[in-house]
Design a protein around this motif. Structure first.
Motif, PDB file in Angstrom:
ATOM      1  N   PRO A  40       0.795  -1.237   0.000  1.00  0.00           N
ATOM      2  CA  PRO A  40       0.000   0.000   0.000  1.00  0.00           C
ATOM      3  C   PRO A  40       0.825   1.283   0.000  1.00  0.00           C
ATOM      4  CG  PRO A  40       0.122  -0.832   2.215  1.00  0.00           C
ATOM      5  CD  PRO A  40       0.863  -1.816   1.355  1.00  0.00           C
ATOM      6  N   TRP A  41       2.118   1.189  -0.342  1.00  0.00           N
ATOM      7  CA  TRP A  41       2.880   2.406  -0.634  1.00  0.00           C
ATOM      8  C   TRP A  41       2.144   3.153  -1.740  1.00  0.00           C
ATOM      9  CZ3 TRP A  41       5.069   4.501  -4.981  1.00  0.00           C
ATOM     10  CH2 TRP A  41       6.072   5.462  -4.835  1.00  0.00           C
ATOM     11  N   THR A  42       2.034   4.463  -1.603  1.00  0.00           N
ATOM     12  CA  THR A  42       1.280   5.250  -2.572  1.00  0.00           C
ATOM     13  C   THR A  42       2.148   6.346  -3.165  1.00  0.00           C
ATOM     14  OG1 THR A  42      -0.757   6.545  -2.896  1.00  0.00           O
ATOM     15  CG2 THR A  42       0.389   6.856  -0.809  1.00  0.00           C
ATOM     16  N   GLU A  43       1.906   6.656  -4.417  1.00  0.00           N
ATOM     17  CA  GLU A  43       2.657   7.732  -5.069  1.00  0.00           C
ATOM     18  C   GLU A  43       2.353   9.087  -4.423  1.00  0.00           C
ATOM     19  OE1 GLU A  43       3.470   9.579  -9.543  1.00  0.00           O
ATOM     20  OE2 GLU A  43       1.839   8.156  -9.219  1.00  0.00           O
ATOM     21  N   GLN A  44       1.119   9.272  -3.966  1.00  0.00           N
ATOM     22  CA  GLN A  44       0.746  10.463  -3.216  1.00  0.00           C
ATOM     23  C   GLN A  44      -0.278  10.084  -2.141  1.00  0.00           C
ATOM     24  OE1 GLN A  44      -0.684  13.532  -5.866  1.00  0.00           O
ATOM     25  NE2 GLN A  44       1.373  14.283  -6.300  1.00  0.00           N
ATOM     26  N   GLU A  45      -0.127  10.705  -0.940  1.00  0.00           N
ATOM     27  CA  GLU A  45      -1.101  10.485   0.122  1.00  0.00           C
ATOM     28  C   GLU A  45      -2.205  11.527  -0.017  1.00  0.00           C
ATOM     29  OE1 GLU A  45      -0.238  13.406   2.743  1.00  0.00           O
ATOM     30  OE2 GLU A  45       0.418  13.637   0.675  1.00  0.00           O
ATOM     31  N   ARG A  46      -3.054  11.651   0.995  1.00  0.00           N
ATOM     32  CA  ARG A  46      -4.266  12.447   0.793  1.00  0.00           C
ATOM     33  C   ARG A  46      -4.006  13.940   0.670  1.00  0.00           C
ATOM     34  NH1 ARG A  46      -8.282  12.888   6.050  1.00  0.00           N
ATOM     35  NH2 ARG A  46      -6.768  13.425   7.658  1.00  0.00           N
ATOM     36  N   TRP A  47      -2.808  14.422   1.040  1.00  0.00           N
ATOM     37  CA  TRP A  47      -2.495  15.837   0.825  1.00  0.00           C
ATOM     38  C   TRP A  47      -1.723  16.064  -0.464  1.00  0.00           C
ATOM     39  CZ3 TRP A  47      -6.156  17.325   3.277  1.00  0.00           C
ATOM     40  CH2 TRP A  47      -6.437  16.940   4.576  1.00  0.00           C
ATOM     41  N   GLU A  48      -1.554  15.006  -1.239  1.00  0.00           N
ATOM     42  CA  GLU A  48      -1.088  15.116  -2.630  1.00  0.00           C
ATOM     43  C   GLU A  48       0.316  15.695  -2.755  1.00  0.00           C
ATOM     44  OE1 GLU A  48      -4.475  17.324  -4.481  1.00  0.00           O
ATOM     45  OE2 GLU A  48      -5.057  15.298  -5.045  1.00  0.00           O
ATOM     46  N   GLU A  49       1.138  15.484  -1.740  1.00  0.00           N
ATOM     47  CA  GLU A  49       2.457  16.107  -1.756  1.00  0.00           C
ATOM     48  C   GLU A  49       3.615  15.126  -1.572  1.00  0.00           C
ATOM     49  OE1 GLU A  49       0.748  20.184   0.358  1.00  0.00           O
ATOM     50  OE2 GLU A  49       1.913  18.735   1.509  1.00  0.00           O
ATOM     51  N   GLN A  50       3.343  13.928  -1.043  1.00  0.00           N
ATOM     52  CA  GLN A  50       4.419  13.002  -0.716  1.00  0.00           C
ATOM     53  C   GLN A  50       4.042  11.577  -1.070  1.00  0.00           C
ATOM     54  OE1 GLN A  50       7.358  13.975   0.391  1.00  0.00           O
ATOM     55  NE2 GLN A  50       6.809  16.122   0.777  1.00  0.00           N
ATOM     56  N   ASN A  51       5.045  10.786  -1.379  1.00  0.00           N
ATOM     57  CA  ASN A  51       4.837   9.348  -1.531  1.00  0.00           C
ATOM     58  C   ASN A  51       5.235   8.650  -0.240  1.00  0.00           C
ATOM     59  OD1 ASN A  51       7.698   9.080  -1.525  1.00  0.00           O
ATOM     60  ND2 ASN A  51       7.776   9.293  -3.748  1.00  0.00           N
ATOM     61  N   GLY A  52       4.871   7.393  -0.135  1.00  0.00           N
ATOM     62  CA  GLY A  52       5.280   6.628   1.030  1.00  0.00           C
ATOM     63  C   GLY A  52       4.154   5.803   1.628  1.00  0.00           C
ATOM     64  N   TYR A  53       4.363   5.401   2.864  1.00  0.00           N
ATOM     65  CA  TYR A  53       3.384   4.608   3.622  1.00  0.00           C
ATOM     66  C   TYR A  53       2.614   5.563   4.535  1.00  0.00           C
ATOM     67  CZ  TYR A  53       5.975   0.501   2.042  1.00  0.00           C
ATOM     68  OH  TYR A  53       6.568  -0.472   1.278  1.00  0.00           O
ATOM     69  N   SER A  54       1.392   5.830   4.186  1.00  0.00           N
ATOM     70  CA  SER A  54       0.564   6.791   4.910  1.00  0.00           C
ATOM     71  C   SER A  54      -0.530   6.073   5.682  1.00  0.00           C
ATOM     72  CB  SER A  54      -0.070   7.765   3.908  1.00  0.00           C
ATOM     73  OG  SER A  54      -1.251   8.332   4.401  1.00  0.00           O
ATOM     74  N   PRO A  55      -0.674   6.325   6.991  1.00  0.00           N
ATOM     75  CA  PRO A  55      -1.753   5.667   7.751  1.00  0.00           C
ATOM     76  C   PRO A  55      -3.139   5.930   7.167  1.00  0.00           C
ATOM     77  CG  PRO A  55      -0.193   6.679   9.245  1.00  0.00           C
ATOM     78  CD  PRO A  55       0.190   7.136   7.870  1.00  0.00           C
ATOM     79  N   SER A  56      -3.402   7.160   6.737  1.00  0.00           N
ATOM     80  CA  SER A  56      -4.739   7.460   6.211  1.00  0.00           C
ATOM     81  C   SER A  56      -4.984   6.734   4.896  1.00  0.00           C
ATOM     82  CB  SER A  56      -4.915   8.963   6.032  1.00  0.00           C
ATOM     83  OG  SER A  56      -3.993   9.498   5.105  1.00  0.00           O
ATOM     84  N   THR A  57      -3.985   6.693   4.025  1.00  0.00           N
ATOM     85  CA  THR A  57      -4.148   5.975   2.758  1.00  0.00           C
ATOM     86  C   THR A  57      -4.321   4.486   3.000  1.00  0.00           C
ATOM     87  OG1 THR A  57      -2.866   7.619   1.519  1.00  0.00           O
ATOM     88  CG2 THR A  57      -3.039   5.401   0.571  1.00  0.00           C
ATOM     89  N   ILE A  58      -3.492   3.926   3.856  1.00  0.00           N
ATOM     90  CA  ILE A  58      -3.568   2.488   4.125  1.00  0.00           C
ATOM     91  C   ILE A  58      -4.920   2.134   4.731  1.00  0.00           C
ATOM     92  CG2 ILE A  58      -2.549   0.582   5.430  1.00  0.00           C
ATOM     93  CD1 ILE A  58       0.166   2.062   5.146  1.00  0.00           C
ATOM     94  N   ALA A  59      -5.427   2.996   5.612  1.00  0.00           N
ATOM     95  CA  ALA A  59      -6.744   2.748   6.196  1.00  0.00           C
ATOM     96  C   ALA A  59      -7.814   2.694   5.115  1.00  0.00           C
ATOM     97  CB  ALA A  59      -7.076   3.843   7.211  1.00  0.00           C
ATOM     98  N   SER A  60      -7.777   3.640   4.184  1.00  0.00           N
ATOM     99  CA  SER A  60      -8.765   3.665   3.103  1.00  0.00           C
ATOM    100  C   SER A  60      -8.680   2.414   2.245  1.00  0.00           C
ATOM    101  CB  SER A  60      -8.558   4.911   2.240  1.00  0.00           C
ATOM    102  OG  SER A  60      -8.796   6.091   2.965  1.00  0.00           O
ATOM    103  N   VAL A  61      -7.461   1.992   1.947  1.00  0.00           N
ATOM    104  CA  VAL A  61      -7.279   0.831   1.079  1.00  0.00           C
ATOM    105  C   VAL A  61      -7.765  -0.443   1.765  1.00  0.00           C
ATOM    106  CG1 VAL A  61      -5.534  -0.606  -0.025  1.00  0.00           C
ATOM    107  CG2 VAL A  61      -5.416   1.890  -0.249  1.00  0.00           C
ATOM    108  N   ILE A  62      -7.421  -0.600   3.029  1.00  0.00           N
ATOM    109  CA  ILE A  62      -7.892  -1.784   3.761  1.00  0.00           C
ATOM    110  C   ILE A  62      -9.417  -1.812   3.794  1.00  0.00           C
ATOM    111  CG2 ILE A  62      -8.001  -2.883   6.044  1.00  0.00           C
ATOM    112  CD1 ILE A  62      -5.157  -1.699   6.543  1.00  0.00           C
ATOM    113  N   ALA A  63     -10.020  -0.705   4.207  1.00  0.00           N
ATOM    114  CA  ALA A  63     -11.480  -0.663   4.312  1.00  0.00           C
ATOM    115  C   ALA A  63     -12.133  -0.826   2.947  1.00  0.00           C
ATOM    116  CB  ALA A  63     -11.908   0.658   4.953  1.00  0.00           C
TER     117      ALA A  63
END
Length: 716
Positions: free
Chosen positions: A447-470
């Motif tokens: 679930p590494w993402t090219e951009q997290e929810r603030w559209e500025e950074q890549n990486g492992y984001s808790p908010s992104t990972i939560a959305s993907v799991i759910a």
């Protein structure tokens, strides 16, 4: 696009007929019927983003208006991704000693009835008062402006219109047609028409010889009366037959169409209907809509609840149902810096993330049909590989193209809330699920993402990972209801749920001896001390352990972590200490540590990549009070959540529109109260959606979008 020579010749031939309808006075130096020199004029820039009005008819009429700074700001046509004008405002002069624009004098904007997005603006200048009411015609593409003008002595009133057709306004051409001031870019057209005609008029190039430049340089008199201009950044000016004494009322229409004659016809027909009839039809459409929805819950501010529903409903495109934009504004450099925005815009685009917020807000308020349209739209614009683009125009064309995994999960969450598991829907959602499982870039995998929810950074984001799991769990539930296998989606969700803390929780961070969630990690190793640049004019690099946000609350809101989870509680203490501010509007939060997405220290607009710009400062976001309130409901703290709802309401502007950001205690303006709107995007649809969702969540005692199927899997 350039206007043909034939159109200019036709315009020149029409000047005589127009002059007969609205004769030009004999003025020294006047050149009636001539073409304005000096093109193409200054580049188009758009007005500030802190709107105090946003409206459109509830009908299919494809025109929307905004209000800012005492004037009519951007009007959108033929869709909500396309501004058609930059501003329309009034200039008052005595022709001798003063020339005043309504945007430069004392003014206020009011919303007389919170059930109808129809506004009144009042400006007061040197011996005069001018009031304007605004509505759009439900039956055609036009905006009506009813003007009432009173003065202590006879004065002149001009209407100044700056078209920006096609969203750019750099290739418009202007000419008179049938008594109207017409502009076209050969694809669409606008027409400015006054019921009483114009006593004199001119057209020129912005910053060169436009009407405001001419009047301000000549003590309120026009030295030239140009009939045609363009292609370029043209500005139109017409003097109304008002003096504030003998004649005090006028009706002006802005008409739009695919061709000049269509635009003129729209304006003329709306004028013939009159303001009382048009405004009554406009109001009736919105009142019928609200009458079909439940009344505001007792825990909410009834006025703000209505304004929020209307703000979201107005944000839907008419030609592309379900396409709700983020905001009808272009904040800061997005409205004036071509290096940042080669094509002006961004906020009047559709983000799957924001669309999920809007859809769930309207669903909470009782408009299920709108949420269904939003999901249908998302299914239509899915990309061939299964993901959803970062954002799109309302027609579905991708605009920015970075991959944000939470946006691909959003349609799955929305479909689950709507109980949609028909075959075509599931086929598309499953393609999205396959994308989530297979995504990889630069040597990293989901679930590494090219951009997290603030559209500025890549990486492992808790908010992104939560959305993907759910999202995967909700997708699996829908598939199983349809008798389809969902094993691989559930396996991935379980694996990532077990691993999220290992990717994002630091035990060696500077803010606490106890473990807490970071905003994100670049490498999935939260104790490594990896550094990165935050962007947004932040100098140097920072240790990822020293950057926190409240995005981990998505793990709770989406049913993956308990509200009383010890690391969640540790993390709340950290973010409250590091990124929250207590204001007269309650406690609010920054996006993350040292956020730079906001105004400069002196209040100047956000911009980037300029050698003269040292630092910008992101302020407080009201949406986080809503997110905290949803968390508190899951803790059983209903009274606390109701307090967050009240705090959000305190952030509204005078007409009830909610902003993206509010000032913190480091405001550059001494008289600005912390907790009040900045010049950020207003209205921000996400903020209004969060308010509605929290209002109904407090009323029901539990978050209304809580995915129980996820909670049953991970919290049993």
């Amino acid at each position: 696009m350039a206007t043909s020579r034939r159109k200019f010749l036709r315009a020149a031939a029409l000047v005589g007929a127009t002059a007969a309808a609205a004769p030009l006075p004999a003025v020294a130096g006047a050149q009636p019927g001539s073409a304005a020199p000096g093109g193409p004029g200054a580049d188009t820039t758009f007005t500030p983003a802190d709107k105090l009005g946003f409206g459109t008819a509830r009908s299919a009429s494809p025109v929307w208006f905004t209000l800012q700074g005492g004037r009519l700001s951007e009007v959108y046509h033929p869709d909500l991704s396309t501004p058609a004008s930059r501003e329309t405002q009034w200039i008052v002069t005595d022709g001798q000693s003063f020339v005043e624009r309504v945007s430069d004098v004392a003014h206020r904007t009011e919303l007389p009835d919170p059930r109808v997005p129809a506004y009144r603006q009042t400006a007061t200048g040197t011996g005069w008062t001018l009031s304007t009411r605004y509505v759009t015609d439900p039956e055609r593409a036009s905006v009506l402006l009813e003007v009432e003008f009173h003065a202590t002595r006879p004065l002149h009133v001009f209407v100044l219109h700056d078209p920006a057709l096609g969203g750019e306004g750099t290739a418009d051409s202007a000419f008179p047609l049938g008594g109207a001031l017409v502009a076209t870019d050969s694809v669409t057209a606008s027409a400015v028409l006054a019921a009483g005609g114009f006593a004199e008029s001119t057209v020129g190039y912005a910053g060169v010889n436009d009407g405001w430049t001419e009047l301000s340089a000549n003590r309120g008199r026009l030295a030239h009366h140009y009939a045609t201009a363009g292609p370029g950044n043209v500005v139109q000016l017409g003097r109304l037959r008002l003096d504030g004494r003998a004649r005090t009322r006028e009706l002006v229409a802005l008409g739009f169409g695919a061709a000049p004659d269509e635009a003129v016809r729209a304006a003329r027909t709306s004028l013939s209907r009159g303001f009382p009839a048009v405004s009554a039809a406009y109001a009736a459409g919105w009142r019928r809509y609200l009458a079909g929805l439940p009344a505001a819950p007792k825990e909410a501010d009834a006025r703000l609840h209505s304004v929020s529903v209307l703000a979201l409903a107005c944000s839907e495109d008419k030609r592309n149902p379900g396409a709700f934009i983020a905001s009808p504004s272009m904040p800061w450099a997005f409205g004036f810096d071509r290096a940042v925005a080669p094509e002006y815009g961004s906020y009047h685009l559709v983000w799957p993330r924001d669309l999920y917020q809007i859809a769930t807000g309207l669903l909470a308020a009782g408009d299920r049909a709108a949420a269904e349209r939003a999901l249908d739209y998302l299914l239509r614009i899915q990309q061939p590989d299964g993901h959803w683009a970062q954002n799109t125009t309302v027609t579905g064309e991708p605009f920015w193209t970075s991959v944000q995994l939470d946006e691909t999960a959003a349609p799955m969450l929305l479909a689950w809330l709507l109980g949609r598991y028909d075959g075509p829907t599931l086929d598309k959602l499953a393609r999205g699920g396959d994308f989530l499982l297979s995504f990889s870039k630069d040597g990293h995998h989901s679930p590494w993402t090219e951009q997290e929810r603030w559209e500025e950074q890549n990486g492992y984001s808790p908010s992104t990972i939560a959305s993907v799991i759910a999202g995967l769990v909700c997708l699996a539930d829908l598939l199983e209801r349809a008798g389809r296998d969902a094993t691989r989606y559930l396996s991935a969700a379980d694996e990532w749920a077990a691993a999220v803390d290992g990717w994002t929780v630091t035990h060696t961070g500077p803010y606490s001896p106890r473990p807490y969630y970071t905003r994100l990690t670049k490498d999935g190793n939260p104790d490594a001390g990896t550094t990165y640049n935050l962007g947004n004019n932040n100098p140097g690099e920072v240790d990822q352990r020293a950057v926190v946000d409240a995005g981990f609350l998505e793990l709770v809101r989406l049913g993956i972590k308990r509200a009383d989870d010890v690391i969640v509680r540790n993390s709340l203490a950290v973010v409250d200490a590091q990124i929250s501010t207590l204001t007269p509007s309650g406690r609010h939060w920054h996006r993350y540590s040292s956020d730079g997405y906001g105004e400069q220290a002196d209040g100047g607009p956000w911009d980037v990549n300029r050698p003269d710009l040292q630092r910008t400062y992101g302020r407080l976001w009201p949406i986080f009070a809503g997110e905290r309130g949803e968390y508190e409901l899951l803790q059983g703290q209903r009274a606390a959540a109701a307090g967050r709802l009240a705090d959000m309401a305190k952030c509204a502007g005078p007409t009830g529109l909610l902003p993206e950001q509010v000032w913190d205690t480091n405001s550059p303006y001494p008289r600005v109260r912390p907790g009040t709107p900045t010049a950020s995007a207003t209205p921000l649809a996400w903020t209004h959606a969060q308010y509605l969702r929290l209002a109904w969540s407090v009323h029901k005692g539990r978050p209304v979008e809580y995915p129980e199927v996820v909670a049953r899997r991970y919290l049993r």
